[in-house]
Design a protein around this motif. Structure first.
Motif, PDB file in Angstrom:
ATOM      1  N   PHE A  82       4.538   0.481 -15.914  1.00 22.44           N
ATOM      2  CA  PHE A  82       4.131  -0.597 -16.804  1.00 22.44           C
ATOM      3  C   PHE A  82       2.623  -0.566 -17.009  1.00 22.44           C
ATOM      4  N   ASN A  83       2.206  -0.814 -18.246  1.00 23.41           N
ATOM      5  CA  ASN A  83       0.799  -1.052 -18.539  1.00 23.41           C
ATOM      6  C   ASN A  83       0.748  -2.414 -19.201  1.00 23.41           C
ATOM      7  N   VAL A  84       0.229  -3.381 -18.477  1.00 20.29           N
ATOM      8  CA  VAL A  84       0.184  -4.767 -18.948  1.00 20.29           C
ATOM      9  C   VAL A  84      -1.280  -5.126 -19.187  1.00 20.29           C
ATOM     10  N   GLY A  85      -1.686  -5.069 -20.439  1.00 22.93           N
ATOM     11  CA  GLY A  85      -3.080  -5.385 -20.774  1.00 22.93           C
ATOM     12  C   GLY A  85      -4.076  -4.526 -20.038  1.00 22.93           C
ATOM     13  N   GLY A  86      -3.726  -3.249 -19.795  1.00 24.67           N
ATOM     14  CA  GLY A  86      -4.626  -2.327 -19.099  1.00 24.67           C
ATOM     15  C   GLY A  86      -4.377  -2.204 -17.610  1.00 24.67           C
ATOM     16  N   GLU A  87      -3.536  -3.046 -17.049  1.00 22.62           N
ATOM     17  CA  GLU A  87      -3.205  -2.977 -15.622  1.00 22.62           C
ATOM     18  C   GLU A  87      -1.949  -2.124 -15.452  1.00 22.62           C
ATOM     19  N   VAL A  88      -2.050  -1.025 -14.708  1.00 23.47           N
ATOM     20  CA  VAL A  88      -0.944  -0.080 -14.553  1.00 23.47           C
ATOM     21  C   VAL A  88      -0.222  -0.336 -13.239  1.00 23.47           C
ATOM     22  N   LEU A  89       1.113  -0.527 -13.336  1.00 21.20           N
ATOM     23  CA  LEU A  89       1.939  -0.781 -12.158  1.00 21.20           C
ATOM     24  C   LEU A  89       3.201   0.072 -12.253  1.00 21.20           C
ATOM     25  N   THR A  90       3.802   0.402 -11.111  1.00 27.94           N
ATOM     26  CA  THR A  90       5.071   1.128 -11.094  1.00 27.94           C
ATOM     27  C   THR A  90       6.073   0.384 -10.226  1.00 27.94           C
ATOM     28  N   TYR A  91       7.356   0.614 -10.527  1.00 24.99           N
ATOM     29  CA  TYR A  91       8.435  -0.038  -9.773  1.00 24.99           C
ATOM     30  C   TYR A  91       9.627   0.907  -9.768  1.00 24.99           C
ATOM     31  N   ASN A  92      10.255   1.074  -8.606  1.00 25.12           N
ATOM     32  CA  ASN A  92      11.472   1.863  -8.479  1.00 25.12           C
ATOM     33  C   ASN A  92      12.629   0.934  -8.128  1.00 25.12           C
ATOM     34  N   SER A  93      13.743   1.108  -8.851  1.00 26.69           N
ATOM     35  CA  SER A  93      14.934   0.320  -8.532  1.00 26.69           C
ATOM     36  C   SER A  93      15.521   0.829  -7.224  1.00 26.69           C
ATOM     37  N   SER A  94      16.521   0.118  -6.717  1.00 19.34           N
ATOM     38  CA  SER A  94      17.234   0.639  -5.565  1.00 19.34           C
ATOM     39  C   SER A  94      18.051   1.853  -6.014  1.00 19.34           C
ATOM     40  N   THR A  95      18.401   2.695  -5.066  1.00 17.40           N
ATOM     41  CA  THR A  95      19.148   3.927  -5.347  1.00 17.40           C
ATOM     42  C   THR A  95      20.643   3.625  -5.441  1.00 17.40           C
ATOM     43  N   LYS A  96      21.279   4.200  -6.460  1.00 16.59           N
ATOM     44  CA  LYS A  96      22.729   4.039  -6.643  1.00 16.59           C
ATOM     45  C   LYS A  96      23.355   5.435  -6.664  1.00 16.59           C
ATOM     46  N   THR A  97      24.598   5.537  -6.193  1.00 18.55           N
ATOM     47  CA  THR A  97      25.294   6.824  -6.124  1.00 18.55           C
ATOM     48  C   THR A  97      26.379   6.905  -7.177  1.00 18.55           C
ATOM     49  N   TYR A  98      26.456   8.071  -7.822  1.00 19.45           N
ATOM     50  CA  TYR A  98      27.520   8.341  -8.797  1.00 19.45           C
ATOM     51  C   TYR A  98      28.395   9.447  -8.244  1.00 19.45           C
TER      52      TYR A  98
ATOM     53  N   ALA B  45      -0.793  -9.117 -15.493  1.00 15.49           N
ATOM     54  CA  ALA B  45       0.585  -8.922 -15.036  1.00 15.49           C
ATOM     55  C   ALA B  45       1.064 -10.088 -14.177  1.00 15.49           C
ATOM     56  N   ALA B  46       2.261 -10.589 -14.492  1.00 12.24           N
ATOM     57  CA  ALA B  46       2.871 -11.670 -13.705  1.00 12.24           C
ATOM     58  C   ALA B  46       4.022 -11.134 -12.863  1.00 12.24           C
ATOM     59  N   THR B  47       5.036 -10.512 -13.505  1.00  7.76           N
ATOM     60  CA  THR B  47       6.164  -9.937 -12.767  1.00  7.76           C
ATOM     61  C   THR B  47       6.575  -8.606 -13.393  1.00  7.76           C
ATOM     62  N   ILE B  48       7.150  -7.739 -12.561  1.00  7.74           N
ATOM     63  CA  ILE B  48       7.727  -6.484 -13.024  1.00  7.74           C
ATOM     64  C   ILE B  48       9.093  -6.330 -12.382  1.00  7.74           C
ATOM     65  N   ASN B  49       9.953  -5.557 -13.041  1.00  3.52           N
ATOM     66  CA  ASN B  49      11.318  -5.404 -12.546  1.00  3.52           C
ATOM     67  C   ASN B  49      11.927  -4.128 -13.105  1.00  3.52           C
ATOM     68  N   ALA B  50      12.781  -3.495 -12.322  1.00  4.53           N
ATOM     69  CA  ALA B  50      13.584  -2.359 -12.789  1.00  4.53           C
ATOM     70  C   ALA B  50      14.903  -2.410 -12.056  1.00  4.53           C
ATOM     71  N   ASP B  51      15.973  -2.042 -12.755  1.00  2.00           N
ATOM     72  CA  ASP B  51      17.292  -2.095 -12.137  1.00  2.00           C
ATOM     73  C   ASP B  51      18.174  -1.000 -12.701  1.00  2.00           C
ATOM     74  N   LEU B  52      19.188  -0.628 -11.931  1.00  2.00           N
ATOM     75  CA  LEU B  52      20.166   0.376 -12.336  1.00  2.00           C
ATOM     76  C   LEU B  52      21.540  -0.099 -11.916  1.00  2.00           C
ATOM     77  N   VAL B  53      22.481  -0.062 -12.866  1.00  2.00           N
ATOM     78  CA  VAL B  53      23.882  -0.378 -12.589  1.00  2.00           C
ATOM     79  C   VAL B  53      24.696   0.821 -13.054  1.00  2.00           C
ATOM     80  N   ILE B  54      25.543   1.366 -12.161  1.00  2.00           N
ATOM     81  CA  ILE B  54      26.417   2.471 -12.529  1.00  2.00           C
ATOM     82  C   ILE B  54      27.849   1.971 -12.514  1.00  2.00           C
ATOM     83  N   SER B  55      28.511   2.122 -13.660  1.00  2.00           N
ATOM     84  CA  SER B  55      29.907   1.730 -13.798  1.00  2.00           C
ATOM     85  C   SER B  55      30.650   2.908 -14.424  1.00  2.00           C
TER      86      SER B  55
END
Length: 133
Positions: free
Chosen positions: A117-133, A40-50
């Motif tokens: 994420f499971n990257v070649g057997g390496e398990v990682l998690t990521y939470n985006s910032s919280t957005k309000t609707y 694993a090199a980088t992980i990312n998650a994002d949320l945009v509410i429009s």
């Protein structure tokens, strides 16, 4: 021991959101812990509410080509916990795997993207910032 990802934040060109390098974590006491991630090199998650549309995004980059599996969940805060509203899964034998999906929201509240994420057997998690609707 509680760990929080730290380090320099980098932007992936052409991608919204911030990627976290998978390099170091900081223990609750402040000591720096170096993970031994081979793939694993980088992980990312994002949320945009429009309007009522939630645009969900998750991406993992590997150091070299390997099997990458991504589970992306759109979650709504329900009291003190998070409930999954919708989820998507994708995988690839590659250096990068990206999921990008939209969902029409009908319930007001606080939302986030939770990605596993499971990257070649390496398990990682990521939470985006919280957005309000």
């Amino acid at each position: 021991m509680a760990l929080a990802l730290t380090g320099m934040l980098t932007m992936l060109p052409g991608v919204y959101g911030t990627a976290i390098p998978v390099q170091a974590a900081q223990a609750a006491g402040g000591e720096l812990v170096q993970p031994r991630y081979v793939n694993a090199a980088t992980i990312n998650a994002d949320l945009v509410i429009s309007g009522n549309t939630a645009s969900c995004y998750a991406s993992a980059t590997a150091k070299r080509s390997c099997h990458i599996n991504v589970k992306m969940r759109l979650q709504r805060k329900d009291g003190s916990s998070w409930s999954t509203v919708c989820s998507w899964v994708g995988s690839a034998d590659s250096v990068i795997k990206t999921l990008s999906q939209t969902f029409s929201l009908s319930t007001r509240g606080s939302y986030r993207v939770n990605a596993e994420f499971n990257v070649g057997g390496e398990v990682l998690t990521y939470n985006s910032s919280t957005k309000t609707y």
